[in-house]
Design a protein around this motif. Structure first.
Motif, short mmCIF file in Angstrom:
data_model
loop_
_atom_site.label_atom_id
_atom_site.label_comp_id
_atom_site.label_asym_id
_atom_site.label_seq_id
_atom_site.Cartn_x
_atom_site.Cartn_y
_atom_site.Cartn_z
N ILE A 166 5.14 -6.33 -8.41
CA ILE A 166 6.24 -6.47 -9.61
C ILE A 166 6.92 -7.77 -9.66
O ILE A 166 7.16 -8.20 -10.72
N ALA A 167 7.13 -8.29 -8.49
CA ALA A 167 7.80 -9.45 -8.38
C ALA A 167 7.10 -10.57 -9.02
O ALA A 167 7.35 -11.36 -9.98
N SER A 168 5.64 -10.51 -8.47
CA SER A 168 4.72 -11.37 -9.14
C SER A 168 4.63 -11.35 -10.61
O SER A 168 4.39 -12.33 -11.53
N VAL A 169 4.57 -10.40 -11.11
CA VAL A 169 4.26 -9.92 -12.76
C VAL A 169 5.70 -10.50 -13.58
O VAL A 169 5.45 -11.24 -14.51
N MET A 170 6.84 -10.41 -12.73
CA MET A 170 8.00 -10.79 -13.25
C MET A 170 8.10 -12.45 -13.56
O MET A 170 8.44 -12.94 -14.54
N ARG A 171 7.67 -12.96 -12.45
CA ARG A 171 7.40 -14.45 -12.36
C ARG A 171 6.51 -14.84 -13.48
O ARG A 171 6.84 -16.05 -14.17
N GLU A 172 5.32 -14.21 -13.52
CA GLU A 172 4.43 -14.54 -14.71
C GLU A 172 5.19 -14.31 -16.10
O GLU A 172 4.86 -15.29 -16.96
N MET A 173 5.75 -13.24 -16.31
CA MET A 173 6.42 -12.90 -17.58
C MET A 173 7.33 -14.33 -17.94
O MET A 173 7.58 -14.57 -19.05
N ASN A 174 8.15 -14.49 -16.96
CA ASN A 174 9.22 -15.27 -17.12
C ASN A 174 8.56 -16.83 -17.42
O ASN A 174 9.09 -17.50 -18.48
N HIS A 207 11.99 2.15 -6.27
CA HIS A 207 11.04 1.65 -5.17
C HIS A 207 9.87 0.80 -6.09
O HIS A 207 9.51 0.94 -6.73
N ALA A 208 9.65 -0.35 -5.22
CA ALA A 208 8.53 -1.20 -5.50
C ALA A 208 7.49 -1.39 -4.33
O ALA A 208 7.93 -1.16 -3.22
N HIS A 209 6.45 -1.51 -4.73
CA HIS A 209 5.12 -1.49 -4.06
C HIS A 209 4.41 -2.84 -4.20
O HIS A 209 3.99 -3.17 -4.89
N LEU A 210 4.62 -3.58 -2.96
CA LEU A 210 3.87 -4.92 -2.51
C LEU A 210 2.46 -4.44 -2.02
O LEU A 210 2.46 -3.95 -0.92
N MET A 211 1.34 -4.84 -2.65
CA MET A 211 0.25 -4.39 -2.17
C MET A 211 -0.57 -5.72 -1.58
O MET A 211 -0.89 -6.70 -2.30
N VAL A 212 -0.97 -5.40 -0.35
CA VAL A 212 -1.60 -6.55 0.35
C VAL A 212 -3.03 -6.21 0.81
O VAL A 212 -3.14 -5.36 1.57
N LEU A 252 -16.42 -8.62 -0.12
CA LEU A 252 -15.19 -8.36 -0.73
C LEU A 252 -14.27 -9.11 -0.03
O LEU A 252 -13.07 -9.90 -0.62
N ASN A 253 -14.49 -9.23 1.36
CA ASN A 253 -13.50 -10.03 2.06
C ASN A 253 -13.39 -11.67 2.01
O ASN A 253 -12.64 -12.48 2.10
N GLU A 254 -14.96 -12.09 1.93
CA GLU A 254 -15.25 -13.57 1.75
C GLU A 254 -14.80 -14.06 0.19
O GLU A 254 -14.04 -14.94 0.08
N HIS A 255 -15.09 -13.27 -0.78
CA HIS A 255 -14.87 -13.81 -2.17
C HIS A 255 -14.06 -13.13 -3.04
O HIS A 255 -13.66 -13.53 -4.02
N LEU A 256 -13.60 -11.93 -2.66
CA LEU A 256 -12.66 -11.09 -3.65
C LEU A 256 -11.52 -10.55 -3.09
O LEU A 256 -11.09 -9.43 -3.61
N GLY A 257 -11.03 -11.26 -2.11
CA GLY A 257 -9.58 -11.04 -1.99
C GLY A 257 -9.43 -9.67 -1.11
O GLY A 257 -8.25 -9.39 -0.88
N GLY A 258 -10.31 -9.26 -0.50
CA GLY A 258 -10.14 -8.24 0.73
C GLY A 258 -10.83 -6.96 0.49
O GLY A 258 -11.00 -6.50 -0.77
N TRP A 259 -10.93 -6.16 1.56
CA TRP A 259 -11.76 -4.66 1.61
C TRP A 259 -10.65 -3.42 1.44
O TRP A 259 -10.88 -2.47 0.93
N ALA A 260 -9.68 -3.92 1.79
CA ALA A 260 -8.70 -2.58 1.92
C ALA A 260 -7.34 -3.21 2.13
O ALA A 260 -7.02 -4.28 2.31
N GLY A 261 -6.10 -2.34 1.99
CA GLY A 261 -4.77 -2.67 1.78
C GLY A 261 -3.74 -2.13 2.45
O GLY A 261 -3.97 -1.26 3.36
N VAL A 262 -2.67 -3.05 2.69
CA VAL A 262 -1.53 -2.80 3.57
C VAL A 262 -0.62 -2.62 2.33
O VAL A 262 -0.42 -3.24 1.45
N SER A 263 0.47 -1.69 2.59
CA SER A 263 1.72 -1.31 1.50
C SER A 263 2.89 -1.91 2.29
O SER A 263 3.30 -1.42 3.46
N VAL A 264 3.95 -2.48 1.35
CA VAL A 264 5.33 -2.88 1.79
C VAL A 264 6.02 -2.11 0.49
O VAL A 264 5.77 -2.34 -0.43
N VAL A 265 6.84 -1.05 1.00
CA VAL A 265 7.51 -0.38 -0.07
C VAL A 265 9.17 -0.88 -0.15
O VAL A 265 9.85 -0.61 1.04
N PHE A 266 9.74 -1.59 -1.18
CA PHE A 266 11.11 -1.78 -0.94
C PHE A 266 11.78 -0.84 -1.67
O PHE A 266 11.40 -0.13 -2.85
#
Lengths: 273, 760
Positions: free
Chosen positions: B492-500, B546-551, B446-460
């Motif tokens: 949601i920000a990266s989704v909006m970029r992609e939609m645009n 509220h928006a949730h940035l998952m890292v 997960l860490n090496e190939h698939l973007g990580g094993w667990a997450g941190v959250s930032v809530v705006f």
């Protein structure tokens, strides 16, 4: 052997008597359609040649927060009922005011959908291979709001029971195969169909594990086209029994409009301010 | 019977009631044992008002569960039809597991494209490719899909992951059972692993439980062998052994009595008691054997009387210092660590009182054992054990060159102690495992190939449709992506970029946040019509406030988590105006909890140095005594942290807690030495002779005592966890250092400085 045959004879005799008794009580013999016929009729009475309406959609979260949208809607039947063209225009909330959707709903092939976003000032054709489960983020799924292909399902009478103050047939609808079930997401549906108007008064939707997922209730059924006996349900409420969310579709105005201009159902019209 | 103390009188008069009382008490706690429940929930270990816990609860209230369990599928090519078919079944069945709120896989992912005035929304894998051409076409398409490559499918196409977000009510073990059943019911050639934090939690607890079951019997056997070697007499084995077992039962039995639960940390309790609880019994037996001299024909009562008279004060002193040392763990913020302090103190206290009352009562009831020759005045007889001979050598050597010995010891400790500056504070659950363990494998992939094993959250917080707010989210997201320990990020920000971009015919120039609020609102509406509105469930709350940035973090250690969190905080502090976003998540909780335990333990050790030192000062009625008693300990501490630094052993949850034993136990040897030395001086011996006599008599008990602790820790070598094994060895070394401190450094100090409190 002998005894069995005898028992069978008795049984069928009793059955005949029972049916006979039923016939005697029932006022008219040919008024009892099959379960499938009931559902066909229910679909038919919803088919309007052309209509206009204003619909308010309320999506209510499990915490009771409400998201409301209003849209104006026009429909028209083409090709002798094989195609229905629909145009929606959102009027509120203000940030989506003017957003338009044009749908050509074909009998035999995938729908054509165009969307006009006023903030982008562009129309885009939406090519979607998959029907999303939820209709505009509501508890209604596309399968719930659109007429399903009737031949994909089996139909069975369950019982008779009143719903919405009207005597109804309760029809159980089950998909004929796994693929249909998975596409729709239901293992079983129960519909309460009004004996008088063939309007669906109540529905229960069971998930693939057989657990009750959603419950539909409708109110205020209006006769839109008296000549053809076509009805429109003015108030539909869908409650998700598993997560507590709720959606309400309420038609504020609805009218039969048989001579809407074809120009209305074009992308040009969508882009008109 | 002229020496009789009140305690001795009591024990000799009422042996039966005393024995009965202790047996009944132990039986009572033994009956409570089956009621003890395990608790693996991380949150419940934290005080309810801890900031990270509150943050996590707030995030969960807004967005539901953020915890993830993953299924990792490994194959030569995950796009092979057979493999994809299996993944599809996994995906479908995972979505029907009640413990999941939401499941993300290559079969739920979408492919959003914009070309020639069209917006195309497709499944990332519209159909499973049956021919080679179709498979390569799919590969090409997936390579362009940022949602998939490096995220749900590894860049070498060898791994794919299915991620399930846990519902808040989900129970780890139930969920893992379901996942394992799912794997078994969907057979195939591919390797399939379960991964993520729930698995880590369950594996840790399971292996700890397994460890506990293994520690106890092996530990007890090792102890029996050790006691037999020391005392060469059944009585000497049975009594300290029984005392230890009783102390373990009584302290573990206290857990359900107090309404507590067994936490990960609580599992160290038997290890601590195994090492410590037999000490007092050992001293008693050493004294018993010393007094049970062949020629004198003393009765049991007489021997017990002498023993109690001599030992009450030192045993009380050493026992109390150990208890105080354990109670210093009450300074912990983390609830189970506090509880461990209470439980260990209770167990040690019980063993201490039992060794002064219960064991003597048994001795009174038994006829005197066959005397065993012990070296006293005329040492170094051929029959004497290695320990006795070694002690005799030391007793001769130390008085000869005290200054040289003292300086050499200090020099060695200071040299090794430099390593203490290099000690790394990090708790990485994966470092506990060997690379062949499934939990290590899945986490690594997960860490090496698939973007990580667990997450941190930032809530705006704010009007999430406002492009300014989205831009803030996007800026932070882009900044975080630059960090080497950050894997996948979702917002949601990266989704909006992609939609645009998609709505502008895929023009990369439009891969940015939409310019107006209306456009954002319209994109959201459009997505709800053509995509799945549920896709945003974890990213933005219902009223768009509220928006949730998952890292995702690509390293399973707490140090990495802290690093990413600090990096984020530093950015937010620099770029913050208005309401500050909230930072949190399970990794944050884990990092804070471990931080609290490790640093709390360092404080607890410092506190215990002060308190235990003060206690020694009171016993000896001298401030100098406190300083002298703590000096060898300080050297031993320096040694242990120095060795940890030099060998790269991290100071983690387990190593920090185990080191708590050091002070309370280590000081015992010093107290025993000082006590006996003072007695001998008062009896009129010269300092040199007093040192000699103390070393060959009490020295024996001290060595047995120290070795019993070492033996207790040697048990850790059978642990499932790699660093724990190593740490067992390390504590053994450090206790040996404490022993050396008491038997070499302390005599040297006493001889060099001749402190007043020890003079008659």
């Amino acid at each position: 052997m002998k005894r069995t045959r005898f028992a069978k004879t008795v049984a069928s005799l009793t059955l005949c008597l029972a049916i006979g008794a039923g016939l005697l009580v029932s006022p008219s013999v040919d008024a009892a359609p099959s379960a499938q016929e009931v559902m066909e009729k229910a679909a038919e009475t919803r088919m309007v040649d052309g209509s206009e309406a204003v619909v308010k959609m309320s999506i209510i979260s499990e915490k009771g927060q409400v998201r409301e949208r209003t849209l104006a809607l026009a429909t028209k039947i083409y090709d002798g009922g094989k195609t229905e063209k629909r145009v929606y225009r959102f009027t509120s909330p203000p940030d989506v005011n003017g957003t338009g959707v044009l749908v050509y709903d074909y009998d035999a092939k995938d729908d054509d959908i165009w969307v006009y976003l006023p903030a982008l000032r562009k129309t885009r054709r939406i090519v979607s291979s998959q029907r999303s489960k939820s209709f505009m983020g509501s508890e209604f799924s596309y399968a719930d709001v659109n007429a399903p292909t009737l031949s994909d399902f089996n139909y069975k009478f369950v019982k008779e029971e009143a719903a919405g103050g009207e005597p109804c047939w309760v029809v159980e609808v089950t998909p004929k195969d796994d693929k249909v079930a998975k596409d729709e997401g239901y293992a079983k549906k129960l519909y309460w169909v009004s004996k008088a108007t063939y309007a669906i008064r109540k529905g229960e939707f069971y998930d693939l594990d057989g657990k009750l997922l959603k419950e539909l209730n409708s109110k205020n059924i209006q006769l839109l086209d008296p000549k053809k006996k076509r009805y429109r349900t003015m108030y539909m409420e869908m409650v998700n029994k598993q997560n507590g969310r709720k959606s309400v579709f309420e038609s504020e105005k609805a009218a039969l409009s048989t001579n809407l201009q074809d120009d209305l159902f074009t992308t040009r019209y969508l882009e008109r301010p | 019977m002229k020496t009789q103390s009140a305690l001795a009188k009591f024990v000799i008069r009422y042996p039966w009631p005393i024995v009965a009382f202790f047996v009944v008490l132990t039986a009572f706690f033994a009956m409570q044992l089956p009621k003890a429940e395990l608790d693996t929930d991380m949150k419940s270990q934290l005080p309810a008002d801890l900031p990270t816990r509150l943050d996590l609860e707030r995030i969960e209230e807004l967005f539901g569960g953020t915890d993830m369990a993953m299924l990792v599928v490994e194959a030569d090519d995950v796009l092979a039809a057979k493999t994809l078919e299996r993944v599809r079944v996994f995906s479908e069945k995972m979505q029907r597991i009640d413990e999941f709120d939401r499941v993300v896989s290559v079969f739920t992912a979408k492919d959003l494209r914009g070309e020639d005035g069209e917006m195309i929304v497709e499944s990332a894998i519209p159909r499973i490719p049956e021919t080679d051409e179709r498979r390569e076409a799919l590969r090409e398409q997936l390579a362009k899909n940022p949602l998939v490559l490096g995220n749900l499918i590894s860049k070498d196409y060898k791994y794919t992951v299915l991620i399930g977000f846990l519902s808040l009510e989900a129970e780890d073990e139930v969920l893992l059972d379901k996942l394992n059943t799912l794997i078994l019911q969907t057979p195939g050639d591919e390797q399939v692993f379960v991964g993520g934090m729930p698995l880590t939690r369950v594996s840790l607890t399971k292996d700890m439980r397994k460890d506990m079951r293994r520690f106890l019997p092996i530990g007890l056997v090792i102890m029996i062998v050790f006691l037999l070697a020391c005392f060469r007499q059944a009585l000497g084995v049975v009594l300290p052994f029984v005392m230890t077992v009783m102390a373990i039962i009584v302290s573990m039995g206290l857990v359900p009595v107090l309404g507590w639960k067994i936490h990960t940390v609580t599992i160290l309790l038997p290890v601590i008691l195994l090492a410590v609880a037999n000490d007092y019994g050992i001293h008693l037996m050493a004294r018993y054997q010393e007094d049970n001299v062949p020629g004198l024909k003393r009765t049991s009562a007489e021997i017990v009387d002498r023993g109690i008279a001599e030992l009450t004060r030192p045993v009380l002193a050493t026992g109390m210092t150990t208890v105080v040392g354990m109670l210093c763990m009450l300074s912990h913020v983390i609830i189970p660590a506090k509880q461990l302090g209470w439980l260990a103190a209770w167990g040690v206290g019980f063993a201490m009182v039992g060794s002064l009352v219960f064991l003597p009562a048994i001795l009174v009831l038994l006829p005197p054992a066959k005397p065993i020759a012990t070296p006293t005045e005329n040492a170094a007889r051929p029959s004497a054990s290695i320990i006795d001979r070694l002690l005799t050598v030391m007793a001769k050597a130390v008085p000869r060159r005290p200054k040289t010995i003292l300086l050499a010891c200090v020099a060695v400790c200071l040299t090794v102690g430099v390593g203490a500056f290099k000690v790394v504070v990090d708790t990485n659950p994966m470092s506990f495992y060997r690379e062949t363990e499934p939990v290590w494998r899945s986490t690594h992939v997960l860490n090496e190939h698939l973007g990580g094993w667990a997450g941190v959250s930032v809530v705006f917080e704010g009007d999430i449709k406002d492009p300014k707010v989205l831009q803030r989210i996007d800026d932070l997201e882009q900044h975080l992506r630059k960090h080497p320990l950050v894997g996948t990020t979702t917002s949601i920000a990266s989704v909006m970029r992609e939609m645009n971009r998609v709505m502008n015919d895929g023009d990369p120039a439009f891969h940015r946040i939409p310019e107006t609020r209306d456009l954002v609102a319209q994109y959201l509406l459009l997505y709800s019509m053509s995509g799945d509105a549920d896709d945003f469930e974890k990213l933005v709350d219902f009223p768009y406030e509220h928006a949730h940035l998952m890292v995702k973090v690509t390293d399973s250690g707490t140090k990495a988590a802290t690093e990413v969190l600090d990096y984020t905080r530093a950015y937010l502090a620099q770029h913050g105006e208005g309401a500050q976003p909230m930072l949190g998540g399970l990794l944050d909780v884990m990092a804070e909890m471990v931080g609290y335990i490790v640093w709390g333990q360092i404080w607890s050790i410092a506190l215990s140095v002060v308190l235990v030192g003060a206690l020694v000062g009171v016993f000896m009625r001298s401030v100098v005594a406190a300083a002298i008693a703590m000096f060898p300990l300080a050297l031993a501490l320096l040694m242990i942290f120095g060795i940890m630094g030099l060998f790269g052993i991290e100071l983690n949850l387990i190593t920090a807690l185990l080191s708590s034993i050091m002070i309370g136990v280590g000081v015992d040897y010093t107290i025993h030495f000082l006590w006996r030395y003072r007695d001998e001086r008062r009896n009129g011996l010269t300092p040199e002779l007093a040192v000699h006599r103390t070393l060959v008599t009490t020295g024996r008990g001290i060595v047995f005592n120290g070795l019993s602790v070492v033996v207790g820790f040697v048990v850790l070598i059978v642990s499932t966890f790699f660093p724990v094994q190593f740490f067992g060895l390390l504590v053994a070394i450090s206790i040996l250092a404490c022993l050396a401190g008491a038997l070499v450094v302390l005599p040297a100090i006493v001889l060099v400085f001749r402190p007043k409190f020890l003079e008659p």
